[in-house]
Design a protein around this motif. Structure first.
Motif, PDB file in Angstrom:
ATOM      1  N   LEU A 234       0.836  -1.204   0.000  1.00 20.76           N
ATOM      2  CA  LEU A 234       0.000   0.000   0.000  1.00 20.76           C
ATOM      3  C   LEU A 234       0.868   1.251   0.000  1.00 20.76           C
ATOM      4  O   LEU A 234       0.617   2.198  -0.743  1.00 20.76           O
ATOM      5  N   LYS A 235       1.878   1.218   0.855  1.00 18.07           N
ATOM      6  CA  LYS A 235       2.760   2.388   0.969  1.00 18.07           C
ATOM      7  C   LYS A 235       3.399   2.734  -0.367  1.00 18.07           C
ATOM      8  O   LYS A 235       3.543   3.897  -0.726  1.00 18.07           O
ATOM      9  N   ILE A 236       3.821   1.687  -1.103  1.00 12.81           N
ATOM     10  CA  ILE A 236       4.457   1.934  -2.406  1.00 12.81           C
ATOM     11  C   ILE A 236       3.434   2.411  -3.433  1.00 12.81           C
ATOM     12  O   ILE A 236       3.605   3.425  -4.091  1.00 12.81           O
ATOM     13  N   LYS A 237       2.331   1.661  -3.534  1.00 14.02           N
ATOM     14  CA  LYS A 237       1.357   1.926  -4.594  1.00 14.02           C
ATOM     15  C   LYS A 237       0.661   3.274  -4.451  1.00 14.02           C
ATOM     16  O   LYS A 237       0.343   3.925  -5.441  1.00 14.02           O
ATOM     17  N   VAL A 238       0.398   3.657  -3.214  1.00 13.14           N
ATOM     18  CA  VAL A 238      -0.398   4.871  -3.021  1.00 13.14           C
ATOM     19  C   VAL A 238       0.338   6.102  -3.569  1.00 13.14           C
ATOM     20  O   VAL A 238      -0.285   7.046  -4.058  1.00 13.14           O
ATOM     21  N   ARG A 239       1.665   6.061  -3.520  1.00 14.36           N
ATOM     22  CA  ARG A 239       2.453   7.204  -3.992  1.00 14.36           C
ATOM     23  C   ARG A 239       2.331   7.433  -5.499  1.00 14.36           C
ATOM     24  O   ARG A 239       2.569   8.518  -5.993  1.00 14.36           O
ATOM     25  N   GLU A 240       1.964   6.376  -6.192  1.00 13.10           N
ATOM     26  CA  GLU A 240       1.902   6.472  -7.656  1.00 13.10           C
ATOM     27  C   GLU A 240       0.529   6.936  -8.147  1.00 13.10           C
ATOM     28  O   GLU A 240       0.281   6.993  -9.348  1.00 13.10           O
ATOM     29  N   LEU A 241      -0.365   7.235  -7.216  1.00 17.17           N
ATOM     30  CA  LEU A 241      -1.744   7.531  -7.629  1.00 17.17           C
ATOM     31  C   LEU A 241      -2.028   9.031  -7.647  1.00 17.17           C
ATOM     32  O   LEU A 241      -1.620   9.750  -6.734  1.00 17.17           O
ATOM     33  N   PRO A 242      -2.762   9.500  -8.664  1.00 13.01           N
ATOM     34  CA  PRO A 242      -3.145  10.922  -8.685  1.00 13.01           C
ATOM     35  C   PRO A 242      -4.022  11.282  -7.477  1.00 13.01           C
ATOM     36  O   PRO A 242      -3.984  12.411  -7.010  1.00 13.01           O
ATOM     37  N   LYS A 243      -4.779  10.338  -6.973  1.00 17.18           N
ATOM     38  CA  LYS A 243      -5.645  10.638  -5.832  1.00 17.18           C
ATOM     39  C   LYS A 243      -5.012  10.170  -4.510  1.00 17.18           C
ATOM     40  O   LYS A 243      -5.715   9.719  -3.595  1.00 17.18           O
ATOM     41  N   GLU A 244      -3.700  10.310  -4.416  1.00 13.02           N
ATOM     42  CA  GLU A 244      -2.952   9.874  -3.232  1.00 13.02           C
ATOM     43  C   GLU A 244      -3.544  10.421  -1.926  1.00 13.02           C
ATOM     44  O   GLU A 244      -3.734   9.680  -0.955  1.00 13.02           O
ATOM     45  N   ASP A 245      -3.841  11.722  -1.914  1.00 10.84           N
ATOM     46  CA  ASP A 245      -4.313  12.348  -0.673  1.00 10.84           C
ATOM     47  C   ASP A 245      -5.637  11.763  -0.188  1.00 10.84           C
ATOM     48  O   ASP A 245      -5.825  11.493   1.001  1.00 10.84           O
ATOM     49  N   ILE A 246      -6.565  11.603  -1.144  1.00 11.41           N
ATOM     50  CA  ILE A 246      -7.856  11.003  -0.783  1.00 11.41           C
ATOM     51  C   ILE A 246      -7.633   9.604  -0.234  1.00 11.41           C
ATOM     52  O   ILE A 246      -8.182   9.238   0.813  1.00 11.41           O
ATOM     53  N   CYS A 247      -6.790   8.820  -0.920  1.00  6.68           N
ATOM     54  CA  CYS A 247      -6.530   7.440  -0.487  1.00  6.68           C
ATOM     55  C   CYS A 247      -5.968   7.406   0.929  1.00  6.68           C
ATOM     56  O   CYS A 247      -6.402   6.602   1.768  1.00  6.68           O
ATOM     57  N   ILE A 248      -5.020   8.265   1.191  1.00 10.16           N
ATOM     58  CA  ILE A 248      -4.382   8.248   2.513  1.00 10.16           C
ATOM     59  C   ILE A 248      -5.381   8.564   3.620  1.00 10.16           C
ATOM     60  O   ILE A 248      -5.466   7.855   4.626  1.00 10.16           O
ATOM     61  N   LYS A 249      -6.180   9.606   3.392  1.00  6.01           N
ATOM     62  CA  LYS A 249      -7.179   9.956   4.416  1.00  6.01           C
ATOM     63  C   LYS A 249      -8.192   8.834   4.621  1.00  6.01           C
ATOM     64  O   LYS A 249      -8.571   8.517   5.742  1.00  6.01           O
ATOM     65  N   SER A 250      -8.652   8.273   3.520  1.00  9.70           N
ATOM     66  CA  SER A 250      -9.634   7.197   3.613  1.00  9.70           C
ATOM     67  C   SER A 250      -9.053   5.993   4.362  1.00  9.70           C
ATOM     68  O   SER A 250      -9.682   5.443   5.274  1.00  9.70           O
ATOM     69  N   LEU A 251      -7.839   5.596   4.000  1.00 11.85           N
ATOM     70  CA  LEU A 251      -7.240   4.416   4.639  1.00 11.85           C
ATOM     71  C   LEU A 251      -6.954   4.673   6.113  1.00 11.85           C
ATOM     72  O   LEU A 251      -7.106   3.791   6.959  1.00 11.85           O
ATOM     73  N   GLU A 252      -6.528   5.897   6.420  1.00 11.98           N
ATOM     74  CA  GLU A 252      -6.226   6.216   7.829  1.00 11.98           C
ATOM     75  C   GLU A 252      -7.467   6.180   8.710  1.00 11.98           C
ATOM     76  O   GLU A 252      -7.458   5.670   9.818  1.00 11.98           O
ATOM     77  N   ASN A 253      -8.547   6.765   8.202  1.00 15.35           N
ATOM     78  CA  ASN A 253      -9.745   6.900   9.043  1.00 15.35           C
ATOM     79  C   ASN A 253     -10.679   5.692   9.030  1.00 15.35           C
ATOM     80  O   ASN A 253     -11.284   5.362  10.032  1.00 15.35           O
ATOM     81  N   TYR A 254     -10.814   5.106   7.864  1.00 21.70           N
ATOM     82  CA  TYR A 254     -11.807   4.026   7.761  1.00 21.70           C
ATOM     83  C   TYR A 254     -11.224   2.731   7.217  1.00 21.70           C
ATOM     84  O   TYR A 254     -11.969   1.840   6.836  1.00 21.70           O
ATOM     85  N   GLY A 255      -9.896   2.657   7.163  1.00 26.90           N
ATOM     86  CA  GLY A 255      -9.277   1.447   6.662  1.00 26.90           C
ATOM     87  C   GLY A 255      -8.548   0.703   7.764  1.00 26.90           C
ATOM     88  O   GLY A 255      -8.156   1.301   8.770  1.00 26.90           O
ATOM     89  N   ALA A 256      -8.371  -0.598   7.593  1.00 23.34           N
ATOM     90  CA  ALA A 256      -7.589  -1.386   8.552  1.00 23.34           C
ATOM     91  C   ALA A 256      -7.311  -2.760   7.977  1.00 23.34           C
ATOM     92  O   ALA A 256      -8.026  -3.242   7.091  1.00 23.34           O
ATOM     93  N   ILE A 257      -6.238  -3.349   8.486  1.00 23.11           N
ATOM     94  CA  ILE A 257      -5.948  -4.757   8.222  1.00 23.11           C
ATOM     95  C   ILE A 257      -6.180  -5.474   9.538  1.00 23.11           C
ATOM     96  O   ILE A 257      -5.601  -5.093  10.561  1.00 23.11           O
ATOM     97  N   ILE A 258      -7.051  -6.453   9.517  1.00 23.59           N
ATOM     98  CA  ILE A 258      -7.388  -7.132  10.760  1.00 23.59           C
ATOM     99  C   ILE A 258      -7.028  -8.609  10.641  1.00 23.59           C
ATOM    100  O   ILE A 258      -7.496  -9.298   9.719  1.00 23.59           O
ATOM    101  N   VAL A 259      -6.178  -9.048  11.533  1.00 30.22           N
ATOM    102  CA  VAL A 259      -5.750 -10.440  11.501  1.00 30.22           C
ATOM    103  C   VAL A 259      -6.713 -11.265  12.355  1.00 30.22           C
ATOM    104  O   VAL A 259      -6.858 -11.017  13.553  1.00 30.22           O
ATOM    105  N   CYS A 260      -7.394 -12.195  11.701  1.00 34.96           N
ATOM    106  CA  CYS A 260      -8.432 -12.981  12.389  1.00 34.96           C
ATOM    107  C   CYS A 260      -7.900 -14.347  12.789  1.00 34.96           C
ATOM    108  O   CYS A 260      -6.870 -14.802  12.290  1.00 34.96           O
ATOM    109  N   GLU A 261      -8.658 -15.006  13.662  1.00 37.39           N
ATOM    110  CA  GLU A 261      -8.206 -16.293  14.189  1.00 37.39           C
ATOM    111  C   GLU A 261      -8.759 -17.475  13.404  1.00 37.39           C
ATOM    112  O   GLU A 261      -8.215 -18.570  13.454  1.00 37.39           O
ATOM    113  N   SER A 262      -9.875 -17.258  12.718  1.00 33.60           N
ATOM    114  CA  SER A 262     -10.471 -18.373  11.983  1.00 33.60           C
ATOM    115  C   SER A 262     -11.372 -17.859  10.868  1.00 33.60           C
ATOM    116  O   SER A 262     -11.782 -16.698  10.867  1.00 33.60           O
ATOM    117  N   GLU A 263     -11.664 -18.761   9.955  1.00 35.21           N
ATOM    118  CA  GLU A 263     -12.581 -18.455   8.869  1.00 35.21           C
ATOM    119  C   GLU A 263     -13.959 -18.075   9.441  1.00 35.21           C
ATOM    120  O   GLU A 263     -14.599 -17.143   8.964  1.00 35.21           O
TER     121      GLU A 263
END
Lengths: 424, 424
Positions: free
Chosen positions: B282-311
């Protein structure tokens, strides 16, 4: 009841009044209901208690109907009504079972996609209280939800001053395996179902008609939950070819009129003679009814006999009125095919509206007040939602790749484009 | 992007925030939108002109798009986009054709009854303007209406400051045979469609997403017309078994994030290693996008990676979030059968969300913000309604006669009872 010719000034004026009748959703009521909903969202059970005291004149510490109350209700309901309710249950179930929507799968350029229909998980059903506490409404609300596969059905109904709910309504809830019943009515009840309180679970959909407070509250919570429709005053429109039994017509107009002073009962006929005979019959029959006063007011304000010039004109008026109940008496078979807007059509002299109110199978919760132009009767699909899916192979995605890139670039969505190109 | 363990305090807090996200339909906006709608109902075109000047910064004497404007638009749209739009048209049509609901007839104790599905007559479709003026939205809105058999489609879209609508949107409208297009946006546009003005026809249903004013206005006119749903911020949830290509996952999260700062992009994975790799990508790809700023704000506020224990845990979280878009990567085939709440499921690594945004066939107008619990994707049935009918012989009515009388008497509806007994 007034008799008009369809093209007369008075006839046109009456039709315009009926067609443009709107539910009054204006100003003060909106803000009043909004306040009740905000309070319920914020103060939960405390607000529900307050408003129940205020509007239903009873203070309840606990709203939920208990097992012993169901037992008591069951012991009080007469056997013949129990039998009738069981028969109705069976027929309503059979009809609604046929209404389940089926999904499909399609292959488009090596990409599989489809729609599935799934039950909504929790449904809240509203059953009006007081004089309009009808056991048939419980059946008509709860059975389609059960058929759809809803996991939990929460029923609410406003309590009487003594804190009770009608025995017949409670028996109906038990018959339909409604999971929980709460003694809460009005906007506060809709708020409790939409937002949840300490005692009432939050649901996903709220169905069933109520008074103006209930309708307004349903509209305001729409989006936090789904709702079935917005209900307004109820109506019947009868189309007659002029060769029908005036006594049957009069009795069906009265069956609608006795519901409510705001109810509308209209006959369109091809014969002035028939119109006059129906008017005479009405005068006699209305005197024999316990709800004579309601009938008279309803027929005076929202009822009329309109003599039309042709079948085509009648069909056109019917489609404009979009009535909740539409009876068609006489005519050739093709006429019902021309009806585009109605809640339920009753075909022929042995299909009076009352047949559909209880036991034939189809639902009696129908779009009212002209909304049959766009709302459907309550049904199995009311309690289901559709879900789409897409499943592609690498080849499938490759087939569509170029066109996706063109769209994404044109729409300025470069991350969309890269999510495709990055896979090849 | 933040990485949480599903059972951690932070993980739980984040999930709670996402699940309880409500569209802010509160106080001031409600009253502001109500005022706009009341004005449009009362002053019609005059009010529309006033609010268009106020919100879109342009004074228009005539809102309707003219034939020469369509011609001009068509001449300006590039050929490759035209080709892509035609292909999309074809696939979307094929999918939605399969979605038409079929009626049925049943015989219950010698009484025939059934349901018919009919098109709603007039549909109003809303297409957002400005940066979000997507031609694909025109196709996704208009094609299901056409497939359903809607007689007249009225499209509205907010004008730019120069009084124009995007060429691609106009070309899309022509491609889909939209009947009339008006340059009106916002709550004033919804009001014009719901109540009609001197120049805009009143419709029966309004569909298509818009901003908060549009959503609120749709809610307030619901009942005068039908609407498709209330739209909120858009989201993607990706379920991965931990053995997937992190680059694909990152690119799909970004494709959602670039839409809007309020958009939500969440990955549930069984592997912390995968989670970390996705975060790096994500860190690499987001820099290459014209909408970088929108992406960063969206991922920071409403994005997450959640590691789960089971299906099972993942499925449970997915059903609670009820995401608009749900990608499932890896796992056995059975997992998608356990999903009860989602707008559209994307199965497997070659079914990225972008495939469903344009051209696979299924609709991209989907329930957002958790409403997939009870709303459906836009579809053919959005533009249809059900109508019931009952047709009985004398014998049929006789079979049910006694039970109807029992019900009617118990409910105190004596005119109902007499309408049956009087026929024998």
């Amino acid at each position: 009841m007034n008799i008009y010719k369809s093209k007369s000034k008075e006839g046109q004026k009456f039709l315009k009044k009926i067609i443009s009748r709107q539910i009054d959703m204006e100003g003060d009521t909106l803000f009043e209901v909004k306040k009740i909903l905000d309070d319920v969202r914020k103060y939960k059970d405390t607000a529900v208690k307050k408003y129940t005291k205020e509007f239903d004149n009873v203070y309840l510490e606990d709203f939920e109907v208990k097992e012993r109350e169901f037992d008591f209700a069951e012991s009080k309901v007469e056997d013949d009504l129990k039998k009738a309710m069981k028969k109705a249950y069976e027929n309503i179930w059979r009809f609604h079972e046929r209404q389940i929507s089926k999904g499909f799968e399609i292959d488009i350029e090596d990409v599989k996609s489809g729609s599935k229909y799934l039950p909504i998980e929790k449904a809240g059903i509203y059953v009006p209280g007081g004089k309009a506490a009808y056991p048939s409404s419980v059946l008509m609300n709860a059975i389609p939800a059960k058929v759809a596969g809803v996991k939990e059905i929460i029923m609410i109904a406003p309590p009487s001053k003594d804190g009770s709910i009608s025995n017949e309504v409670l028996y109906g809830a038990r018959l339909c395996n409604v999971d929980r019943v709460f003694k809460i009515g009005g906007a506060q009840g809709i708020g409790a179902l939409a937002y949840g309180t300490e005692s009432v679970p939050k649901v996903d959909i709220i169905t069933g008609p109520g008074n103006i407070y209930v309708s307004m509250a349903k509209k305001l919570v729409y989006g936090s939950v789904n709702i079935d429709m917005i209900a307004g005053p109820s109506e019947i429109l009868i189309l007659s070819d002029g060769l029908q039994n005036p006594s049957y017509i009069a009795s069906d107009l009265l069956a609608q009129a006795e519901h409510d002073e705001l109810a509308s009962s209209i006959l369109l006929t091809l014969s002035m003679t028939e119109g006059k005979k129906v008017s005479e019959e009405l005068k006699i029959k209305v005197r024999e009814l316990p709800k004579e006063d309601i009938c008279i007011k309803s027929l005076e304000n929202y009822g009329a006999i309109i003599v039309c010039e042709s079948e085509e004109e009648m069909v056109e008026i019917a489609n404009k009125i979009a009535p909740e109940h539409l009876e068609i008496l006489g005519f050739g078979k093709g006429i019902s095919e021309k009806i585009r807007n109605a809640g339920c059509i009753f075909l022929g002299e042995y299909s009076p509206e009352a047949l559909g109110d209880y036991i034939a199978g189809p639902n009696h919760i129908l779009p009212t007040n002209g909304t049959a132009r766009f709302f459907s009767p309550l049904g199995t699909d009311t309690f289901m939602k559709r879900m789409n899916y897409i499943s592609s192979t690498k080849e499938g995605l490759e087939n569509l790749k170029e066109n996706i890139e063109i769209f994404a670039k044109k729409e300025g969505l470069i991350a969309h484009e890269r999510s495709i190109t990055g896979r090849f």
